[in-house]
Design a protein around this motif. Structure first.
Motif, PDB file in Angstrom:
ATOM      1  N   HIS A1788      21.623  38.585  16.332  1.00 43.00           N
ATOM      2  CA  HIS A1788      20.749  38.139  17.499  1.00 43.00           C
ATOM      3  C   HIS A1788      21.269  38.208  18.891  1.00 43.00           C
ATOM      4  CE1 HIS A1788      19.221  35.923  13.813  1.00 43.00           C
ATOM      5  NE2 HIS A1788      18.376  35.518  14.516  1.00 43.00           N
ATOM      6  N   LEU A1789      22.385  39.097  19.089  1.00 43.87           N
ATOM      7  CA  LEU A1789      22.894  39.455  20.360  1.00 43.87           C
ATOM      8  C   LEU A1789      22.097  40.399  20.898  1.00 43.87           C
ATOM      9  CD1 LEU A1789      26.821  39.518  19.480  1.00 43.87           C
ATOM     10  CD2 LEU A1789      25.663  37.671  20.593  1.00 43.87           C
ATOM     11  N   ASP A1790      22.116  40.230  22.392  1.00 43.24           N
ATOM     12  CA  ASP A1790      21.116  41.258  23.168  1.00 43.24           C
ATOM     13  C   ASP A1790      22.030  42.770  23.059  1.00 43.24           C
ATOM     14  OD1 ASP A1790      19.459  39.383  23.842  1.00 43.24           O
ATOM     15  OD2 ASP A1790      20.621  38.917  25.759  1.00 43.24           O
ATOM     16  N   ILE A1791      23.417  42.649  22.909  1.00 44.51           N
ATOM     17  CA  ILE A1791      24.145  43.906  22.759  1.00 44.51           C
ATOM     18  C   ILE A1791      23.626  44.644  21.394  1.00 44.51           C
ATOM     19  CG2 ILE A1791      26.089  42.963  21.683  1.00 44.51           C
ATOM     20  CD1 ILE A1791      27.640  44.733  23.700  1.00 44.51           C
ATOM     21  N   SER A1792      23.313  43.920  20.576  1.00 45.92           N
ATOM     22  CA  SER A1792      22.955  44.532  19.303  1.00 45.92           C
ATOM     23  C   SER A1792      21.815  45.367  19.261  1.00 45.92           C
ATOM     24  CB  SER A1792      22.728  43.567  18.307  1.00 45.92           C
ATOM     25  OG  SER A1792      21.659  42.648  18.224  1.00 45.92           O
ATOM     26  N   GLN A1793      20.905  45.130  20.523  1.00 45.62           N
ATOM     27  CA  GLN A1793      19.703  45.910  20.512  1.00 45.62           C
ATOM     28  C   GLN A1793      18.863  45.827  19.358  1.00 45.62           C
ATOM     29  OE1 GLN A1793      20.801  49.574  22.290  1.00 45.62           O
ATOM     30  NE2 GLN A1793      21.684  48.637  24.133  1.00 45.62           N
ATOM     31  N   GLN A1794      18.536  44.597  18.645  1.00 38.96           N
ATOM     32  CA  GLN A1794      18.056  44.386  17.507  1.00 38.96           C
ATOM     33  C   GLN A1794      18.312  45.294  16.286  1.00 38.96           C
ATOM     34  OE1 GLN A1794      13.763  44.607  18.846  1.00 38.96           O
ATOM     35  NE2 GLN A1794      14.000  42.375  19.930  1.00 38.96           N
ATOM     36  N   SER A1795      19.332  45.894  16.193  1.00 39.60           N
ATOM     37  CA  SER A1795      19.566  46.822  15.159  1.00 39.60           C
ATOM     38  C   SER A1795      20.005  45.772  14.111  1.00 39.60           C
ATOM     39  CB  SER A1795      20.979  47.437  15.519  1.00 39.60           C
ATOM     40  OG  SER A1795      21.589  48.278  14.455  1.00 39.60           O
ATOM     41  N   LYS A1796      19.688  46.339  12.920  1.00 41.48           N
ATOM     42  CA  LYS A1796      20.055  45.467  11.611  1.00 41.48           C
ATOM     43  C   LYS A1796      20.854  46.139  10.698  1.00 41.48           C
ATOM     44  CE  LYS A1796      16.678  42.564  12.736  1.00 41.48           C
ATOM     45  NZ  LYS A1796      16.447  43.046  13.914  1.00 41.48           N
ATOM     46  N   ASN A1797      21.753  47.143  11.205  1.00 42.22           N
ATOM     47  CA  ASN A1797      22.513  48.095  10.394  1.00 42.22           C
ATOM     48  C   ASN A1797      23.758  47.065  10.112  1.00 42.22           C
ATOM     49  OD1 ASN A1797      24.573  49.913   9.846  1.00 42.22           O
ATOM     50  ND2 ASN A1797      23.070  51.199  10.315  1.00 42.22           N
ATOM     51  N   PHE A1798      24.334  47.603   8.893  1.00 45.69           N
ATOM     52  CA  PHE A1798      25.537  46.589   8.620  1.00 45.69           C
ATOM     53  C   PHE A1798      27.012  46.891   9.405  1.00 45.69           C
ATOM     54  CE2 PHE A1798      28.995  45.630   5.668  1.00 45.69           C
ATOM     55  CZ  PHE A1798      28.683  44.341   5.326  1.00 45.69           C
ATOM     56  N   LEU A1799      26.648  48.108   9.968  1.00 51.51           N
ATOM     57  CA  LEU A1799      27.657  48.418  11.094  1.00 51.51           C
ATOM     58  C   LEU A1799      27.940  47.335  12.110  1.00 51.51           C
ATOM     59  CD1 LEU A1799      29.703  50.786  11.762  1.00 51.51           C
ATOM     60  CD2 LEU A1799      28.104  51.820  13.085  1.00 51.51           C
ATOM     61  N   VAL A1800      26.787  46.786  12.604  1.00 49.10           N
ATOM     62  CA  VAL A1800      27.070  45.477  13.627  1.00 49.10           C
ATOM     63  C   VAL A1800      27.961  44.556  13.123  1.00 49.10           C
ATOM     64  CG1 VAL A1800      25.738  43.977  14.963  1.00 49.10           C
ATOM     65  CG2 VAL A1800      24.631  46.311  14.528  1.00 49.10           C
ATOM     66  N   TYR A1801      27.772  44.231  11.728  1.00 48.04           N
ATOM     67  CA  TYR A1801      28.690  43.066  11.454  1.00 48.04           C
ATOM     68  C   TYR A1801      29.853  43.693  11.330  1.00 48.04           C
ATOM     69  CZ  TYR A1801      30.700  39.603   8.133  1.00 48.04           C
ATOM     70  OH  TYR A1801      31.434  38.559   7.647  1.00 48.04           O
ATOM     71  N   LEU A1802      30.309  44.636  11.004  1.00 46.99           N
ATOM     72  CA  LEU A1802      31.696  45.444  10.925  1.00 46.99           C
ATOM     73  C   LEU A1802      32.301  45.602  12.362  1.00 46.99           C
ATOM     74  CD1 LEU A1802      31.323  48.241   8.189  1.00 46.99           C
ATOM     75  CD2 LEU A1802      32.043  45.834   7.863  1.00 46.99           C
ATOM     76  N   LEU A1803      31.201  45.816  13.335  1.00 43.86           N
ATOM     77  CA  LEU A1803      32.179  45.938  14.671  1.00 43.86           C
ATOM     78  C   LEU A1803      32.368  44.515  15.128  1.00 43.86           C
ATOM     79  CD1 LEU A1803      29.632  48.603  16.275  1.00 43.86           C
ATOM     80  CD2 LEU A1803      31.898  48.845  15.738  1.00 43.86           C
ATOM     81  N   SER A1804      31.752  43.637  14.748  1.00 45.18           N
ATOM     82  CA  SER A1804      32.115  42.091  15.151  1.00 45.18           C
ATOM     83  C   SER A1804      33.522  41.848  14.561  1.00 45.18           C
ATOM     84  CB  SER A1804      31.011  40.844  14.573  1.00 45.18           C
ATOM     85  OG  SER A1804      31.261  41.083  13.345  1.00 45.18           O
ATOM     86  N   TRP A1805      33.800  42.233  13.569  1.00 43.44           N
ATOM     87  CA  TRP A1805      35.317  42.093  12.876  1.00 43.44           C
ATOM     88  C   TRP A1805      36.298  42.770  13.618  1.00 43.44           C
ATOM     89  CZ3 TRP A1805      37.097  38.458  10.037  1.00 43.44           C
ATOM     90  CH2 TRP A1805      36.530  37.865   9.164  1.00 43.44           C
ATOM     91  N   VAL A1806      35.831  43.999  14.357  1.00 46.59           N
ATOM     92  CA  VAL A1806      36.909  44.819  15.200  1.00 46.59           C
ATOM     93  C   VAL A1806      37.047  44.022  16.343  1.00 46.59           C
ATOM     94  CG1 VAL A1806      36.766  46.837  16.630  1.00 46.59           C
ATOM     95  CG2 VAL A1806      35.871  46.921  14.253  1.00 46.59           C
ATOM     96  N   VAL A1807      35.940  43.350  16.811  1.00 46.66           N
ATOM     97  CA  VAL A1807      36.214  42.415  17.959  1.00 46.66           C
ATOM     98  C   VAL A1807      37.241  41.219  17.767  1.00 46.66           C
ATOM     99  CG1 VAL A1807      35.156  40.948  19.624  1.00 46.66           C
ATOM    100  CG2 VAL A1807      33.695  42.881  19.003  1.00 46.66           C
ATOM    101  N   ILE A1808      36.987  40.618  16.583  1.00 50.73           N
ATOM    102  CA  ILE A1808      37.839  39.592  16.026  1.00 50.73           C
ATOM    103  C   ILE A1808      39.131  40.005  16.136  1.00 50.73           C
ATOM    104  CG2 ILE A1808      38.514  38.211  14.197  1.00 50.73           C
ATOM    105  CD1 ILE A1808      35.343  37.615  13.519  1.00 50.73           C
ATOM    106  N   LEU A1809      39.458  41.286  15.694  1.00 49.94           N
ATOM    107  CA  LEU A1809      40.654  41.786  15.258  1.00 49.94           C
ATOM    108  C   LEU A1809      41.235  42.292  16.627  1.00 49.94           C
ATOM    109  CD1 LEU A1809      42.969  43.035  13.298  1.00 49.94           C
ATOM    110  CD2 LEU A1809      41.776  45.273  13.358  1.00 49.94           C
ATOM    111  N   ALA A1810      40.709  42.618  17.495  1.00 51.04           N
ATOM    112  CA  ALA A1810      41.117  43.082  19.103  1.00 51.04           C
ATOM    113  C   ALA A1810      41.630  41.666  19.583  1.00 51.04           C
ATOM    114  CB  ALA A1810      39.916  43.673  19.965  1.00 51.04           C
TER     115      ALA A1810
END
Length: 1954
Positions: A1788-1810
């Motif tokens: 639901h983030l604007d930065i996701s640009q309404q993408s439903k790809n599972f990669l969006v969720y994986l990128l969120s874990w990259v942010v958490i790791l960072a």
């Protein structure tokens, strides 16, 4: 000194060669120093006492009596005192030559110095020529005092009993000293003196020859019992077997044969004599047989003592070893021997008393030996005469029987690791006891085989099996010495047999929520099948029950039995899984039953679905008669299979309605019935035959049918059926576009949405039965209360109107029938209870008046009323009371006389009308009559002149003639009555003062009255005046001046003033003055609220149904025991004035009880008692303050009222009219013999024991608590204190601890040990309180037993009803007599704080309306703490009054109820008697208490007792058991889970996009079922479960208008906030304890002072239980509100979630809202500093959790460290819920640009790791650079900060990252971080291995600090507003404001300047 040692002076010490050790028994070393020292003050020698109380523990018991006697006689007989001290020194020296014991060296030094000082001085004051003669002279002098009439010593200042006791004590000790000196006892004899010294101490019965003249020994029943015990005729001789002493009674015989301890024998001898005597006196027998014990008394005891033993024998198929001869004379002796043997075993069994069947096993073998010895039988194995296996050596039974089993208990308890280990790894008391439920127990043998597996305490998988250690002097030594064939065979067997741990027995306590399903499987099966049936009915849209007979619907509904089969399969699997670790002790038949059950369940699970699938919609139909309502009926093969499946249920249903048959089948030992019951019964000893009577079954069946009918109708029509249409719509919708990456896109029918919608409904469905139970509990409880006359007298106004009926009600209820005329028992509700009350009043009032005056006098002594109120409330006891003239108390007559005066003054009409008007009010008539008679009597005494007497007589005659002629209004002017009364008042005031100088004023007052009556009132006064003038004329012939009327003349007084000194006359004048002057109404007296409440309840209780009271001599005897650990006994002087959190206790009490403080000052005769320095005033202040707190002294005072009540009632039983006229107190003081008889009866009937577990250690350490306990014993001479003594024995020059149970009393001003019974080891193996009770229970007496906590109170007026209450044990309740009598409690701590008020009302409703319903009709009342009264013999033969296994029996009290019920006991509830109870008053204290109760209920859920009750009760009684015990807590947990289920379901719908589809396509706006479900949840959340019964109970007792007002006021004072917060406490600790354990006792302090708790303390206490959950719910609500669509109604959202918002805010801020001074800015600043200090403080070893966050955080994870793998997995699974936020929100983030790809969720874990790496980098930089490169470290942090900002700016420019995205990221990532912390805690060992634990701890600290800041911020903001603090104080202390108390000074802690 030569006379002291006349034998050989030297004894060599064989064991030592140390030259420094004194090895001679001669006194030469001492006398040498004595003869060389000379003191110049011997002629003026004044001996001082030597320390006799604080002695070395190794020597205390042996020498203390000698030192005490030396102090007692030191002044009169200094030489004898010296010899006593010298004797003590000799004993101490030879007991510990090397002074290796603790404090022995210091003691010897000080005693030797004292002996050196006293030697020469005392020998000069010696009266005889030698020490021996001196000793003999003094000994015989004291011995003469023991003879009747002896007066050798002058002790006139001491009462006869104390004088006799002192002489007995001193004579016994002097005899020991004399014997030692005369016989020259050697060192060994001195060292062994502890077991041989003369027994002079006694408890109740002085059984030696010297006590025969005591009144209690003269009672016929006691003499008969002693004679029976002393009957040793026909017993075999013990001289050949035991060469010490002679046998004088049956107990000596048992001791010498079986080796019991001497003090145990003495204790149990007295115990049995009192039991037999009390039974004997109640037997119906002719008076001539009083001196001979009747067989009925012994037979009754035999039945009660051996009922459990005989049942045990029958259960195991063994013959009882109680065998009686045919000769009647011998039979009684045999019976007493068997009973004596049992009580001796029980008295010495220590912790084995918790194992009743183990005691049965021991008794079984010892009874066989006893019978063999009595009959001279020959053993079939040895072909020798039967002899005791363990011989009769001293302590043989303890060492050889008790100690081996105790060691097993102790070693198993150590394996529990203080209750933290898994229950399956160690055997508790129940496991060990239940081993004796199997015939396998007889393999242990007798003598016991110590190599048996029972004694193995380690599992066999360990390298070497560990055997429980045993003491050296055990059966093992005896076996080796005997060397018989059995031992050889056993030794051979031992070589090939390796011991193995038996494991659990019959049951395994496994931490799992499946335990709830397993224990109450029938209930869950019923609810699940009913839910399925209702869903099927809703699917078919069934609106009428007749539609069920539609074949299709009926067949579909029958599919519920497929579910039933599956559930039974699950149950069978659970049974095997949960009992797997008990397989080692399980019988083969039970194992086969488990296998067969699972096989049968599998078969039915296969057959029913197959039949259903094959035969569905295939029917065979038959037509019925034309016009039949059934029409055509059809069936299928599946229906036939179901009918077969239900056949067993049909049998159970038939048996349910015939409980007598089902009970017979269960308890029968006939083979046919045991075979038939094998399938359904568990085959265990308890839980059989618990069925109630037919009437009881009908009652509780009717109750539950109503409850279940209401529940199912509501669930079907308001929850399930309305949801069916939306469900069908959801299933039709095809959702294609999700708003996140759907993991299961191919799932059909929108299963996720259906689960989200249905889940809250199902959760509430399983919870709302608790709500309906609460509703019907309120209704039924209210009806029952009305039927039992509760609240008939609610106010003093009602009391006043019905006071005239109290004497009759009192006599009917509390006076034995033989002492009253009306012997008809009141029956029926609609009876005329007050019929002819006035006719019997002359017979009723005398006893009532005496008792009433005693009650009021105690009110005064307790400072509840003032002296004036005392006078107003007393009933005068005059001789007229026996002729029918009643003088009612002035508080009833107040204002009545003045009212009558006003009526008469202005009355116009005839006399008859005036008399009729006054007679309408009987109190007014009584007041008028009494005033008239009182004035006549006073004038008769006052006026002594002949003329004056004749004149007064003439006036009186004129008045009475007018009354007779009904011409009073015509003959007298009534308008002058007020003036006459005023003159009379002046006269009476002068008489009250009694000042001789006021003689003339009295004359003038009399003359004024005469003049007023004759001149102003009498119409025709000529006759009086003529009489006066004629008299004066005659006198004038002799005197020139005529004397004035009433004046003195020529030395002759016409009046007798001052009046003669007469107490009766003084009281009459004072009362007359009160009648004339008191203007108060009865509603205002007494002013004290507590006094009003007590009087009202006492008056109400007199009209309740209660058994008739027997005479005191015929009443049941009983004991009271109070366990005490470290609680306050009495506030010290320092505590009174020192501040606790800024408030001194005395200052606090003065403010809380201002009226009682004034009464105290009046009683002490000073205005400010706390300013006085006198010692007695200080003690009074200590007592006054302590009696208003939760202290032991308050409890002791209250319980000793029982003794006072018994003596008072015995006085009424034996008194005559003249005794009643003299009064109870006067008769007791003036007639010592009569008083001694009363004391003797009280001793027979009542014993009070405080079990002070730590008294011994406190005494040794000089703790002031020990002094306070001794002071209590001195104040109450009949109080007994039991404690555990730790005595050090020197063995091989090393001290060894020996534990004993001791009973002490106060004697001669000292604490004196009566009994010392050695224990096998420390008794505190299990839970503290039951172990404390258990060690002291052997010292209790009587047939009943009341367990009282130390925060309880009692009242004299309630103690008067104890006779009636004990008679309940003779009343049948259905099938059986009661074994526990429940009582109501009054909560006395609800006076100040609103929280205390809430708690008080909540507790009151539970202990009244709740328990009323549990007892009847539900029949599931258990034991909910004290003050229940137990059938003592029933419970001591069945395991005691509580259970003590560590942790599992945390709520030890309730297990007594479970145990009693399982063993076919009966528990009732009685409301006509109550005791006081203290509760916690602060939120933190209340929360700790509720946490402890929730922990206890969690352990109950896992316990075998709940499992057996749930399995063995019939269906409806099982429902009652569930919903009134663990079900309440589980329902509360479900209600909270329902909120989570609802919110996470809505979160799933919102984030996935399903909600949008449902709203747009299915037009589903508001689902009514969800609203209904959440409303049901809020019913529990807001406290309405307890609120409804509370309102009903208040309505019954105070009126429904008052109840409504109080309920509204409670809501205004935020009661809903309190109950919602309490819900969180209950659910957290209940759920966590079931999963992980951690149950423990949580001390609350029981302080009365309400003080401010710091922010840090609140955070520590509530962080995990409330704050974390509150933040989680708040986060769910925020996320749901952010993403719900705009087309959803906001009002609907508010209506659905308002209660959830309320809960989250309450859980976050209630601790601060209910915290006194919680919004004070000054305290907030201090709290903030303390909070930061706590967060930053480093933890570590030794740092307490209240000092450091790290230590607290580690302590909070303790439950996880001891959890099993399954619990950790559940914890991890529950933690996964926090990851749903991240998964849903990132899409639901604007930065996701309404993408439903599972990669969006994986990128969120990259942010958490960072982010984690960023924090790690900062932390690493701090470690490397902050110390030496501080500038570089700052630059490094600045670089990282700028880098993060640049990344955010870049993403916002390129990828449309918005501010809302940052907020949503926080909402997504914070729960993820918390979830990671929880998972890391669950797998802490693995995290520590990979080195991430330090980072997890830093992250957790950041979360805690952040939560703390969020909580602190709004509090700080509100603290700026002064009105908030004032508002908080007002609602928190509203009860205090209503009483006009000053609260602000209390909160500020500032004392007023005096």
């Amino acid at each position: 000194m030569a006379e002291i040692v006349v034998a050989d002076p030297i004894y060599e010490d064989e064991g030592h060669t140390n030259t420094n050790t004194v090895t001679t028994y001669t006194t030469t070393p001492v006398t040498m120093s004595l003869t060389t020292i000379s003191y110049g003050y011997h002629d003026h020698y004044v001996p001082e006492p030597f320390e006799s109380e604080r002695l070395p523990p190794t020597l205390e018991y042996e020498i203390q009596r000698f030192l005490r006697v030396a102090n007692l006689i030191g002044k009169e007989e200094p030489r004898v005192a010296y010899l006593c001290r010298f004797h003590a020194f000799e004993i101490s020296h030879y007991m510990d030559r090397n002074s290796s014991g603790r404090r022995v060296r210091q003691f010897k030094t000080s005693l030797l110095q004292r002996l050196e000082q006293d030697e020469e001085a005392t020998i000069r004051r010696r009266k005889e020529k030698s020490d021996i003669r001196e000793l003999k002279h003094v000994y015989h002098a004291y011995k003469d005092l023991l003879k009747p009439g002896g007066d050798a010593l002058e002790m006139s200042s001491i009462s006869d009993k104390e004088r006799w006791t002192n002489a007995r004590y001193i004579a016994a000790v002097l005899y020991e000293v004399l014997e030692a000196v005369t016989n020259a006892a050697g060192p060994q004899a001195l060292a062994d003196r502890d077991s041989n010294h003369t027994k002079f101490e006694f408890n109740i019965l002085p059984l030696d020859n010297g006590g025969i003249q005591q009144p209690i020994m003269q009672l016929p029943e006691v003499m008969a019992a002693i004679a029976a015990i002393c009957n040793i005729h026909g017993l075999p001789s013990v001289q050949d077997f035991q060469k010490r002493g002679t046998v004088t009674d049956l107990f000596d015989f048992l001791q010498y044969w079986f080796g019991f301890q001497e003090d145990n024998v003495a204790n149990q001898k007295e115990h049995l004599i009192l039991l037999v005597a009390n039974k004997h006196i109640r037997q119906t027998h002719p008076k001539t047989s009083n001196s001979k014990l009747v067989d009925g008394a012994v037979d009754e005891l035999m039945i009660k003592f051996f009922k459990n033993y005989t049942n045990w024998c029958e259960f195991l198929g063994k013959n009882s070893n109680i065998r009686l001869p045919q000769v009647k004379q011998e039979a009684q002796q045999y019976k007493l021997l068997y009973i004596g043997l049992y009580v001796l075993i029980w008295g010495e069994a220590a912790n084995l008393r918790f194992m009743p069947e183990c005691l049965c096993y021991i008794f079984h073998h010892m009874a066989y030996e006893l019978h063999g010895m009595l009959t001279g039988a020959v053993s079939l194995t040895t072909w020798e005469k039967v002899m005791p296996a363990y011989g009769g050596q001293p302590e043989s039974f303890l060492n050889n029987v008790v100690t081996p089993i105790y060691r097993v208990i102790s070693e198993e308890a150590k394996k529990s690791k203080n209750g933290t280990a898994d229950h399956s790894t160690w055997r508790n008391y129940d496991d060990l006891n239940e081993y004796f439920w199997s015939p396998d127990c007889f393999q242990i043998g007798w003598p016991m085989r110590l190599d048996h597996n029972f004694f193995c305490v380690q599992p066999s998988n360990k390298p070497k099996a560990k055997k429980a250690p045993v003491s050296h002097n055990t059966v093992e030594d005896r076996r080796k010495s005997e060397e018989n064939k059995d031992d050889e065979l056993r030794a051979t067997t031992e070589e090939i047999h390796e011991q193995k741990w038996l494991g659990k027995t019959n049951f395994v306590e496994i931490r799992s929520f499946w335990q709830i399903f397993r224990s109450f499987d029938r209930m869950w099966n019923f609810f699940i099948m009913s839910l399925q049936a209702m869903i099927i009915m809703a699917y078919h849209d069934v609106a009428s029950p007749l539609q069920l007979f539609n074949t299709v619907i009926f067949e579909d509904v029958l599919s519920i039995f497929i579910t039933s089969a599956i559930l039974k399969l699950i149950q069978a699997i659970l049974d095997i899984a949960f009992t797997w670790k008990a397989r080692g002790t399980m019988e083969y038949s039970q194992k086969m039953k488990h296998v067969m059950k699972i096989a049968v369940a599998v078969i039915w699970t296969l057959i029913l679905p197959l039949c259903y699938a094959k035969a569905r919609r295939k029917y065979t139909c038959y037509s019925t008669q034309y016009g039949s309502w059934l029409g055509e009926w059809c069936f299928s093969s599946y229906m036939v299979a179901v009918a077969i499946y239900l056949m067993t249920n049909a049998v159970d249903t038939v048996l349910y309605f015939i409980p007598a048959v089902s009970k017979y089948i269960e308890v029968s030992n006939f083979r046919i019935w045991t075979v038939l019951a094998w399938w359904t019964q568990p085959g265990i000893y308890v839980g059989r035959g618990m069925q109630e009577s037919q009437v009881s079954v009908v009652k509780y069946t009717f109750f539950w049918i109503l409850v279940l009918l209401s529940k199912f109708l509501f669930s079907y029509f308001f929850e399930i059926k309305p949801l069916m249409a939306p469900t069908k719509q959801i299933m039709k919708i095809g959702v294609r576009n999700y708003e996140w990456h759907e993991l299961f896109p191919k799932v059909k029918s929108n299963a996720g949405a259906i689960v989200a919608v249905w889940a809250p409904i199902i959760v509430v469905y399983f919870m709302d039965t608790q709500i309906w139970y609460s509703v019907f509990c309120t209704i039924f409880g209210g009806v029952y209360g009305i039927l039992h006359h509760l609240g008939e007298i609610r106010t003093l106004g009602m009391l006043r109107s019905r006071f005239h009926s109290l004497p009759h009600a009192f006599n009917v209820g509390l006076i034995p029938p033989s002492l009253r005329n009306d012997q008809k028992k009141r029956k029926g509700f609609f009876r005329n209870r007050f019929q002819r009350a006035s006719e019997n009043v002359k017979n009723d009032v005398s006893m009532f008046a005496l008792v009433w005056n005693q009650i009021i006098s105690h009110f005064r002594s307790e400072d509840l009323i003032s002296n004036r109120e005392l006078d107003l409330m007393r009933i005068p006891i005059l001789s007229e009371i026996f002729s029918g003239v009643v003088h009612w108390p002035v508080f009833l007559l107040a204002y009545k006389f003045s009212t009558a005066l006003s009526i008469a003054k202005d009355f116009v009409g005839k006399d008859v009308s005036l008399f009729r008007k006054i007679k309408k009010d009987k109190y007014m008539l009584s007041a008028v009559k009494e005033c008239y008679e009182s004035l006549k009597n006073i004038l008769q005494v006052l006026v002594v002149g002949n003329l004056e007497k004749r004149i007064i007589s003439a006036i009186v005659n004129a008045i009475e003639e007018s009354i007779e002629r009904c011409s009073l209004l015509q003959d007298f002017k009534m308008k002058e009555l007020p003036a006459l009364i005023a003159k009379c008042v002046d006269l009476v005031e002068l008489l009250v003062e009694g000042d001789k100088s006021h003689h003339d004023k009295v004359v003038k007052a009399l003359q004024d009255i005469f003049e007023l009556v004759t001149n102003d009132m009498m119409i025709d006064d000529s006759r009086i005046l003529d009489f006066l003038y004629s008299s004066q004329k005659i006198e004038g012939d002799f005197n020139d001046i005529a004397p004035q009327l009433f004046a003195s003349f020529a030395g002759n007084d016409s009046i007798h003033f001052p009046l003669p000194d007469s107490g009766t006359l003084d009281r009459q004048i004072k009362r007359f003055h009160l009648l004339l002057t008191v203007k108060d109404t009865a509603m205002d007296i007494p002013a004290n609220l507590e006094a009003r409440r007590r009087i009202s309840f006492f008056a109400t209780s007199l009209f309740m149904d209660m058994p008739s009271a027997p005479k005191v001599r015929n009443m049941l005897s009983f004991s009271v025991i109070t366990p005490h650990y470290m609680e306050d006994i009495k506030y010290s002087e320092e505590e009174l004035n020192s501040s606790q959190q800024g408030v001194a206790i005395l200052y606090y009490m003065k403010k809380i009880f201002p009226d009682e403080w004034k009464n105290l000052a009046e009683r002490l005769g000073c205005e400010n008692p706390d300013e006085l320095k006198e010692e007695h005033i200080k003690e009074e202040l200590r007592n006054w303050t302590s009696f208003r707190g939760q202290t032991l002294s308050r409890t002791v005072r209250g319980m000793m009222y029982y003794r006072e009540a018994i003596k008072l009632q015995a006085f009424l039983d034996m008194s005559k009219e003249e005794d009643i006229l003299d009064g109870y107190d006067t008769t007791g003081k003036g007639n010592p013999a009569f008083s001694a008889q009363l004391d003797a009866l009280a001793d027979m009937k009542f014993t009070y024991i405080i079990s002070c577990q730590s008294f011994g250690s406190q005494k040794a350490s000089g703790d002031p608590h020990a002094d306070d306990i001794i002071d209590l014993m001195k104040k109450y001479p009949y109080l007994r204190v039991a404690y555990v003594g730790e005595k050090e024995e020197i063995v091989s020059d090393k001290p060894r601890k020996v534990y004993s149970s001791l009973l002490a009393k106060a004697d001669n001003g000292y604490e004196q040990v009566i009994y010392r019974i050695k224990l096998p080891g420390p008794p505190d193996i299990g839970e503290g309180k039951p172990e404390n009770q258990n060690h002291a229970i052997i010292f209790t007496r009587g047939e009943a037993f009341q367990a009282i906590d130390m925060n309880q109170d009692n009242y004299l007026e309630e103690a008067l009803k104890i006779r009636n209450l004990l008679q309940e044990f003779h009343q049948h309740q259905g099938r059986r007599r009661p074994t526990i009598l429940g009582l109501r409690e009054h909560i006395f701590t609800g006076s100040v704080s609103s929280l205390a008020w809430f708690m008080s009302y909540q507790e009151t409703s539970f202990v009244t309306i709740g328990q009323r319903l549990l007892a009847s009709p539900l029949r599931v009342r258990f034991h909910y703490g004290h003050p229940d009264v137990f059938d003592r013999i029933f419970h001591i033969t069945r395991g005691g009054i509580s259970k003590a296994s560590k942790t599992i029996n945390l709520s030890e009290d309730v297990f007594a109820g479970f145990n009693s019920t399982l063993r076919r006991g009966c528990i009732t509830y009685n409301e006509y008697m109550q005791v006081g109870k203290g509760r916690d008053v602060g939120l933190n204290q209340i929360s700790k208490f509720e946490a402890k109760v929730a922990n206890g209920n969690s352990e109950q859920t896992l316990s075998r007792d709940i499992h057996r009750l749930g399995r063995q009760f019939d269906f409806f009684r099982m429902l009652s058991c569930y919903f009134t015990t663990v079900g309440f807590y589980f329902s509360s947990l479900i209600s909270v889970i329902g909120i989570y289920v609802f919110l996470y379901g809505q979160l799933y719908l919102v984030l996935s996009g399903l909600e949008k589809a449902l709203l747009l396509e299915a037009k589903m706006r508001n689902i009514q079922s969800l609203e209904t479900a959440l409303a049901s949840q809020s019913f529990i959340q807001l406290g309405l479960l307890t609120g409804l019964p509370m309102v009903m109970e208040i309505g019954l007792e105070k009126g429904f208008l008052t109840a409504f007002k109080d309920f509204v006021l409670m809501q205004l004072q935020l009661a809903s906030v309190f109950f919602t917060f309490s819900l969180g406490t209950k659910t957290h600790y209940y759920g966590r304890t079931i999963l992980h354990g951690g149950a423990k006792y949580r001390p609350t302090g029981r302080k009365v002072v309400v003080f401010h708790a710091s922010f840090t303390e609140n955070y520590r206490l509530y962080s995990r239980s409330h704050f974390v959950k509150g933040f989680e719910i708040l986060l769910l609500l925020i996320v749901y509100d952010l993403f719900r669509r705009s087309y959803e109604s906001s009002m609907a959202y508010v209506l659905i979630t308002y209660s959830i918002w309320f809960m989250s805010i309450t859980w976050l801020f209630a601790p601060f809202l209910f915290n006194p001074s919680g919004f004070s800015w000054g305290k907030l600043v201090d709290d903030w500093k303390d909070w930061n200090k706590w967060i930053r403080q480093q933890g570590g070893i030794g740092v307490q959790p209240d000092k450091s966050w790290e230590s607290w955080w580690d302590d909070e994870q303790a439950h996880l460290r001891r959890s099993g793998l399954g619990s950790r997995l559940i914890e991890i699974l529950l933690s996964l819920r926090f990851f749903i936020y991240q998964y849903g929100l990132v899409y639901h983030l604007d930065i996701s640009q309404q993408s439903k790809n599972f990669l969006v969720y994986l990128l969120s874990w990259v942010v958490i790791l960072a982010v984690f790496l960023l924090f790690k980098a900062v932390n690493l930089g701090r470690q490397l650079f902050s110390a030496h490169y501080h500038l570089w470290f700052r630059l490094f942090k600045a670089f990282l900060f700028l880098g993060v900002l640049s990344i955010i700016f870049t993403l916002s420019m390129i990828c449309d990252l918005s501010l809302m995205d940052l907020i949503v990221c926080c909402l997504a990532f914070l729960p993820t971080g918390w979830g990671l912390i929880l998972i890391a805690q669950a797998v802490r060992p693995k995290v520590e291995i990979i080195g991430l634990w330090y980072f997890i701890r830093v992250l957790a600290k950041a979360f805690d600090y952040g939560m703390g800041v969020i909580l602190f911020a709004p509090i700080a903001i509100l603290a700026w507003l002064p009105i908030i603090s004032a508002f908080q104080t007002r609602f928190l202390f509203n009860e205090a404001y209503k009483r006009h108390l000053h609260i602000k000074p209390l909160l500020a802690g500032t004392k007023k300047h005096k």
